[in-house]
Design an enzyme around this catalytic site. Structure first.
Site, short mmCIF file in Angstrom:
data_model
loop_
_atom_site.label_atom_id
_atom_site.label_comp_id
_atom_site.label_asym_id
_atom_site.label_seq_id
_atom_site.Cartn_x
_atom_site.Cartn_y
_atom_site.Cartn_z
N MET A 2 0.85 -1.18 0.00
CA MET A 2 0.00 0.00 0.00
C MET A 2 0.90 1.24 0.00
SD MET A 2 -2.97 1.13 2.68
CE MET A 2 -1.86 1.51 4.02
N PRO A 3 1.37 1.66 -1.17
CA PRO A 3 2.24 2.84 -1.21
C PRO A 3 1.51 4.11 -0.80
CG PRO A 3 2.32 1.64 -3.29
CD PRO A 3 1.20 1.07 -2.49
N ILE A 4 2.22 4.96 -0.08
CA ILE A 4 1.70 6.27 0.29
C ILE A 4 2.66 7.32 -0.26
CG2 ILE A 4 1.15 7.84 2.18
CD1 ILE A 4 0.63 5.31 3.89
N TYR A 41 -2.07 5.61 -2.19
CA TYR A 41 -2.61 6.77 -1.50
C TYR A 41 -1.73 7.98 -1.77
CZ TYR A 41 -5.62 3.59 1.04
OH TYR A 41 -6.57 2.65 1.36
#
Length: 74
Positions: A2-4, A41
């Site tokens: 889940m890259p931010i 995100y």
């Protein structure tokens, strides 16, 4: 995965500019990392001009933005 992606900008960019930036950053992250774009995100942090300094000088007033919100003074 889940890259931010966190993006600090001087305050004043339009929602349209942020949308375009978010879309392009998401697509690039998904392509390079091989992840689902739905799990990327993007967070924008609008920093007030009086809270940002470059070369030891705080920006005293908002800089004029070009029509495309590039952030480069006109």
């Amino acid at each position: 995965m889940m890259p931010i992606i966190r993006i600090d900008l001087l305050a004043g960019r339009s929602p349209e500019t942020k949308q375009q930036l978010a879309a392009e950053m998401t697509a690039t992250m998904a392509r390079i990392c091989g992840c689902d774009p739905a799990h990327v995100y993007v967070m924008f942090n609008d920093v007030q001009h009086h809270d940002w300094a470059v070369a030891g000088q705080v920006f005293p007033t908002p800089l004029p933005l070009k029509s495309q919100d590039t952030g480069h003074p006109s």
